[in-house]
Write a protein that holds these residues in place. Structure first.
Motif, PDB file in Angstrom:
ATOM      1  N   ILE A  12       0.859  -1.172   0.000  1.00 41.85           N
ATOM      2  CA  ILE A  12       0.000   0.000   0.000  1.00 41.85           C
ATOM      3  C   ILE A  12       0.906   1.236   0.000  1.00 41.85           C
TER       4      ILE A  12
ATOM      5  N   GLU B 248      -2.664   5.451   1.391  1.00 45.07           N
ATOM      6  CA  GLU B 248      -3.503   4.315   1.780  1.00 45.07           C
ATOM      7  C   GLU B 248      -3.210   3.890   3.218  1.00 45.07           C
TER       8      GLU B 248
ATOM      9  N   LEU C  74      -9.812  -2.865   4.543  1.00 45.19           N
ATOM     10  CA  LEU C  74      -9.519  -2.963   3.106  1.00 45.19           C
ATOM     11  C   LEU C  74     -10.732  -3.468   2.337  1.00 45.19           C
TER      12      LEU C  74
ATOM     13  N   ALA D  54     -13.341  -0.792   1.950  1.00 45.19           N
ATOM     14  CA  ALA D  54     -12.921   0.223   0.974  1.00 45.19           C
ATOM     15  C   ALA D  54     -12.820  -0.341  -0.439  1.00 45.19           C
TER      16      ALA D  54
ATOM     17  N   HIS E 282     -10.589  -2.255  -1.714  1.00 44.79           N
ATOM     18  CA  HIS E 282      -9.216  -1.975  -2.159  1.00 44.79           C
ATOM     19  C   HIS E 282      -8.878  -2.836  -3.372  1.00 44.79           C
ATOM     20  N   LYS E 283      -8.389  -2.194  -4.422  1.00 47.63           N
ATOM     21  CA  LYS E 283      -8.147  -2.904  -5.677  1.00 47.63           C
ATOM     22  C   LYS E 283      -7.000  -3.904  -5.575  1.00 47.63           C
TER      23      LYS E 283
ATOM     24  N   LEU F 155      -6.453  -5.977  -2.983  1.00 52.45           N
ATOM     25  CA  LEU F 155      -6.709  -6.890  -1.878  1.00 52.45           C
ATOM     26  C   LEU F 155      -6.212  -8.306  -2.175  1.00 52.45           C
TER      27      LEU F 155
END
Length: 289
Positions: free
Chosen positions: A145, A149, A175, A178, A180-181, A183
């Motif tokens: 990250i 982030e 994560l 959110a 998170h792309k 993950l």
């Protein structure tokens, strides 16, 4: 004449056992020498009646234990193989008896030994936000990250911890919330990064949560520290974690269980769903009493 057809409950149990075996087989494709998963796959295969599969994994496990010099664990596998009349087991035993390690320590361990007693300990169940912030920092250090982030993660963790209605607070929960792309990439890193041992990823959806699982770890511990026992394999516990890079968490779980534990990584949503299912079956069991 009595009806010998399996009940719906038996059929459901069989489906769950086969699903568990498939999950362990998938983990072994990526990590073929993971001892905990091999042991779990052996017991799952036996439960499914897949005796050839169970023997294949047991022979592989025995080879790993022999190479690693873990004589105490190997002794148990050798004893089981001696009672197996399958030619593959007998062939392995013949080779083992002809060329096994002849050191005194190995021979003593193979001859016998006592199982360590279950410890009586008290471990903390309270949530400690520093454990999760430490995990976030490790992700930042490894460039999983970026700085922005990381800062957001710390804010999200703090807000989650301060909420009156909070459940489990973890980096993976933050994560996931959110979306998170990265993950999937982070999960891969977490599964491989532990200094103690790799932590294979497991999806908990294929495992049945049973009332006896609720009696192993206190619910407060499960919720606050992000760890849940999702299966029992003989005398060994399979435990899903949300923070596999927290060494004290592993030690505390081992102390509470008092049995060998094998640790797996899971996603936050899987964890929450498994906990909800565990609460329901535990409540249903209490209501039937």
């Amino acid at each position: 004449m009595s009806d010998k057809r399996p009940s719906a409950r038996d059929e459901s149990r069989q489906r769950d056992e086969r699903s568990a075996l498939q999950a362990f087989e998938q983990i072994l494709e990526a990590m073929p020498d993971d001892r905990g998963t091999l042991e779990a796959a052996i017991l799952a295969a036996q439960a499914c009646g897949e005796l050839d599969t169970a023997l294949k994994h047991r022979l592989h496990l025995a080879d790993i234990l022999r190479r690693s010099g873990d004589a105490v664990a190997l002794r148990e596998q050798v004893e089981i193989l001696r009672g197996d009349l399958d030619p593959r087991a007998q062939e392995w035993l013949a080779a083992f008896d002809a060329g096994s390690d002849g050191s005194a320590a190995f021979a003593e361990a193979m001859a016998g030994g006592e199982e360590p007693p279950k410890p009586s300990v008290s471990v903390p169940s309270a949530f400690n936000i520093s454990d999760e912030i430490d995990l976030a920092w490790k992700l930042f250090e490894r460039q999983e990250i970026n700085q922005e982030e990381y800062a957001k993660l710390v804010r999200d963790l703090t807000e989650m911890a301060a909420s009156n209605n909070r459940g489990t607070v973890s980096v993976l929960h933050a994560l996931g919330a959110a979306h998170h792309k990265g993950l999937d990439r982070i999960l891969l890193y977490l599964s491989q990064a532990s200094e103690e041992a790799p932590t294979p990823y497991v999806s908990l959806g294929g495992f049945t949560m049973r009332p006896e699982l609720a009696r192993i770890l206190p619910e407060e511990f499960i919720v606050n520290r992000g760890a849940i026992v999702f299966e029992l394999m003989g005398r060994e516990w399979l435990v899903a974690l949300l923070n596999p890079l927290n060494p004290s968490l592993r030690r505390d779980i081992q102390a509470l269980c008092g049995h060998p534990c094998h640790f797996y990584l899971t996603q936050a949503a899987d964890f929450d769903n498994a906990l909800a299912r565990l609460r329901k079956v535990a409540s249903d069991s209490e209501n039937r009493v």
